[in-house]
Design a protein around this motif. Structure first.
Motif, mmCIF file in Angstrom:
data_model
loop_
_atom_site.group_PDB
_atom_site.id
_atom_site.type_symbol
_atom_site.label_atom_id
_atom_site.label_comp_id
_atom_site.label_asym_id
_atom_site.label_seq_id
_atom_site.Cartn_x
_atom_site.Cartn_y
_atom_site.Cartn_z
ATOM 1 N N ARG A 16 0.880 -1.091 0.067
ATOM 2 C CA ARG A 16 -0.024 -0.021 -0.223
ATOM 3 C C ARG A 16 0.979 1.366 0.192
ATOM 4 N NH1 ARG A 16 -5.396 1.183 1.858
ATOM 5 N NH2 ARG A 16 -5.358 3.201 2.860
ATOM 6 N N THR A 38 -0.111 9.844 -3.906
ATOM 7 C CA THR A 38 -0.986 9.396 -2.862
ATOM 8 C C THR A 38 -1.318 10.260 -1.720
ATOM 9 O OG1 THR A 38 0.229 7.068 -3.061
ATOM 10 C CG2 THR A 38 -1.254 7.546 -1.108
ATOM 11 N N GLU A 79 -10.255 -0.385 -5.158
ATOM 12 C CA GLU A 79 -8.955 -0.140 -5.234
ATOM 13 C C GLU A 79 -8.627 1.591 -4.758
ATOM 14 O OE1 GLU A 79 -6.073 -1.171 -8.061
ATOM 15 O OE2 GLU A 79 -7.415 -2.624 -8.805
ATOM 16 N N GLY A 80 -9.576 2.330 -4.716
ATOM 17 C CA GLY A 80 -9.665 3.829 -4.027
ATOM 18 C C GLY A 80 -10.355 4.669 -5.137
ATOM 19 N N PRO A 88 -5.970 5.425 -1.742
ATOM 20 C CA PRO A 88 -5.797 4.128 -1.598
ATOM 21 C C PRO A 88 -7.235 3.457 -0.803
ATOM 22 C CG PRO A 88 -3.946 4.606 -0.799
ATOM 23 C CD PRO A 88 -4.599 5.766 -0.990
#
Length: 129
Positions: A6, A80, A108-109, A127
């Protein structure tokens, strides 16, 4: 996004290239960079995760259709963030522009595409749980 660990907020979590002819560009990077394409079913067509000889996911090469239809044909980094909606609001407050509003990526986000005050384009990626 890749199946690796992640990504942490503030890091580049993934890179995609979205183009009208993904097969041609897939073959180009396979020849030039030595990447191996792995098909990704997009429900009616396929995109590609490009991997190393050891199977490590490196990047995506995608067709400019479906969920990717609005993405520019550039190597798009996915930065991210902890909360994509809050980051989009800060982007706009800080002189940036929202190009693609936040979208869900299944489990998956979520992501959004922004342009910074200098004109550079990037995606923000939150995420999934």
């Amino acid at each position: 996004m890749s199946d690796t660990a992640r990504p942490q907020p503030g890091t580049i979590g993934w890179t995609d290239l979205t183009v009208p002819d993904a097969e041609r560009v897939r073959d180009f990077y396979a020849a030039v960079a030595g990447w191996n394409p792995a098909p990704v079913d997009m429900g009616g067509y396929g995109d590609y995760t490009m991997t190393t000889d050891h199977g490590t996911p490196i990047a995506g090469v995608c067709h400019a259709r479906g969920a990717n239809a609005d993405l520019p044909p550039v190597w798009l980094v996915y930065i991210t963030v902890a909360d994509v909606d809050a980051s989009v609001a800060r982007c706009e407050e800080s002189g940036g522009e929202l190009l693609v509003p936040p979208k869900n990526m299944g489990g998956e986000g979520r992501y959004a595409v922004i342009r910074d005050p200098a004109g550079a384009v990037a995606a923000l990626y939150q995420p999934g749980e």
